[in-house]
Design a protein around this motif. Structure first.
Motif, PDB file in Angstrom:
ATOM      1  N   TRP A 114       0.835  -1.185   0.000  1.00  9.95           N
ATOM      2  CA  TRP A 114       0.000   0.000   0.000  1.00  9.95           C
ATOM      3  C   TRP A 114       0.879   1.248   0.000  1.00  9.95           C
ATOM      4  N   PRO A 115       0.634   2.222  -0.880  1.00 12.20           N
ATOM      5  CA  PRO A 115       1.520   3.373  -1.032  1.00 12.20           C
ATOM      6  C   PRO A 115       1.277   4.511  -0.047  1.00 12.20           C
ATOM      7  N   MET A 116       0.235   4.439   0.786  1.00 14.86           N
ATOM      8  CA  MET A 116      -0.014   5.550   1.701  1.00 14.86           C
ATOM      9  C   MET A 116      -0.527   5.030   3.040  1.00 14.86           C
ATOM     10  N   ASP A 133      -8.018 -17.680   3.307  1.00 17.78           N
ATOM     11  CA  ASP A 133      -6.856 -18.117   2.522  1.00 17.78           C
ATOM     12  C   ASP A 133      -6.141 -16.953   1.866  1.00 17.78           C
ATOM     13  N   ILE A 134      -5.747 -15.973   2.684  1.00 17.46           N
ATOM     14  CA  ILE A 134      -5.091 -14.799   2.140  1.00 17.46           C
ATOM     15  C   ILE A 134      -4.076 -14.251   3.144  1.00 17.46           C
ATOM     16  N   VAL A 135      -3.012 -13.674   2.620  1.00 13.37           N
ATOM     17  CA  VAL A 135      -2.038 -12.957   3.431  1.00 13.37           C
ATOM     18  C   VAL A 135      -2.333 -11.474   3.294  1.00 13.37           C
ATOM     19  N   VAL A 136      -2.567 -10.810   4.414  1.00 12.11           N
ATOM     20  CA  VAL A 136      -2.807  -9.368   4.416  1.00 12.11           C
ATOM     21  C   VAL A 136      -1.543  -8.719   4.966  1.00 12.11           C
ATOM     22  N   ASN A 137      -0.766  -8.127   4.088  1.00  7.43           N
ATOM     23  CA  ASN A 137       0.486  -7.476   4.467  1.00  7.43           C
ATOM     24  C   ASN A 137       0.264  -5.970   4.469  1.00  7.43           C
ATOM     25  N   ALA A 138       0.178  -5.382   5.658  1.00 12.29           N
ATOM     26  CA  ALA A 138      -0.079  -3.941   5.773  1.00 12.29           C
ATOM     27  C   ALA A 138       1.143  -3.103   5.426  1.00 12.29           C
ATOM     28  N   ASN A 139       2.291  -3.744   5.275  1.00 10.41           N
ATOM     29  CA  ASN A 139       3.503  -3.080   4.790  1.00 10.41           C
ATOM     30  C   ASN A 139       3.840  -1.826   5.589  1.00 10.41           C
ATOM     31  N   HIS A 140       3.524  -1.816   6.874  1.00 10.59           N
ATOM     32  CA  HIS A 140       3.791  -0.687   7.782  1.00 10.59           C
ATOM     33  C   HIS A 140       3.119   0.602   7.321  1.00 10.59           C
ATOM     34  N   MET A 141       2.033   0.469   6.534  1.00  8.15           N
ATOM     35  CA  MET A 141       1.310   1.644   6.046  1.00  8.15           C
ATOM     36  C   MET A 141      -0.105   1.729   6.633  1.00  8.15           C
ATOM     37  N   ALA A 142      -0.645   0.642   7.136  1.00  7.83           N
ATOM     38  CA  ALA A 142      -1.978   0.655   7.753  1.00  7.83           C
ATOM     39  C   ALA A 142      -1.817   0.459   9.254  1.00  7.83           C
ATOM     40  N   ASP A 143      -2.600   1.217  10.029  1.00  6.89           N
ATOM     41  CA  ASP A 143      -2.549   1.055  11.478  1.00  6.89           C
ATOM     42  C   ASP A 143      -3.001  -0.342  11.883  1.00  6.89           C
ATOM     43  N   VAL A 144      -4.061  -0.855  11.249  1.00 11.19           N
ATOM     44  CA  VAL A 144      -4.602  -2.182  11.538  1.00 11.19           C
ATOM     45  C   VAL A 144      -4.702  -2.948  10.220  1.00 11.19           C
ATOM     46  N   GLY A 145      -4.335  -4.218  10.240  1.00 15.11           N
ATOM     47  CA  GLY A 145      -4.448  -5.030   9.026  1.00 15.11           C
ATOM     48  C   GLY A 145      -5.891  -5.320   8.666  1.00 15.11           C
TER      49      GLY A 145
END
Length: 160
Positions: free
Chosen positions: A47-49, A66-78
């Motif tokens: 996620w870019p923002m 069946d999914i990986v949710v990677n917040a990439n240090h951009m979302a407070d909560v996944g």
């Protein structure tokens, strides 16, 4: 991708293929019975923002599996789900939430729901939070390498 999911009609299934998915807005699910699933568990969303929650649901009937949710240090909560209440729905199944700034997964005020094979790792604060939930079933829950509590059951919903 987020715009398509956000505009979905009830009873829609989104099957995500392998690859990276990019969005500039959070995924917000407010209609009933939306399913996000990926058959081989490989997509790594980036996620870019900065955003409050990568996947935010206020739907009573939701299934993410069946999914990986990677917040990439951009979302407070996944993943943040408020009031899922349908008794025959596995709200989360085979889901890994990682790299959120704060909490990996927050489930609030759920009633009679099932969570199966849910994991969180490398989130800034708590791994998995059940807040104000009642009569729900959690099977095969794993949380590790989070900055705060791994698994937390709070007596009140955070939005009360």
């Amino acid at each position: 991708m987020a715009d398509t999911i956000n505009a979905a009609k009830p009873n829609t299934v989104f099957l995500l293929g392998p690859g990276a998915f990019h969005t500039s807005v959070p995924i917000s699910i407010s209609v009933n019975n939306i399913v996000l699933a990926e058959p081989v568990r490989e997509p790594q969303p980036l996620w870019p923002m900065r955003m409050p929650a990568l996947i935010n649901s206020t739907s009573r009937i939701i299934s993410i599996r069946d999914i990986v949710v990677n917040a990439n240090h951009m979302a407070d909560v996944g993943i943040h789900a408020v009031m899922p209440t349908h008794p025959d729905t596995k709200v989360l199944e085979g889901v890994l939430a990682q790299n959120a700034v704060s909490d990996g997964i927050v489930i609030e005020a759920c009633q009679l729901c099932t969570f199966d094979g849910v994991s969180s790792s490398r989130n800034g604060r708590d791994g998995i939070v059940f807040a104000g939930c009642n009569a729900s079933l959690a099977l095969g829950i794993s949380a590790q390498w989070n900055g705060g509590r791994e698994l937390c059951c709070e007596s009140r919903s955070r939005t009360e």
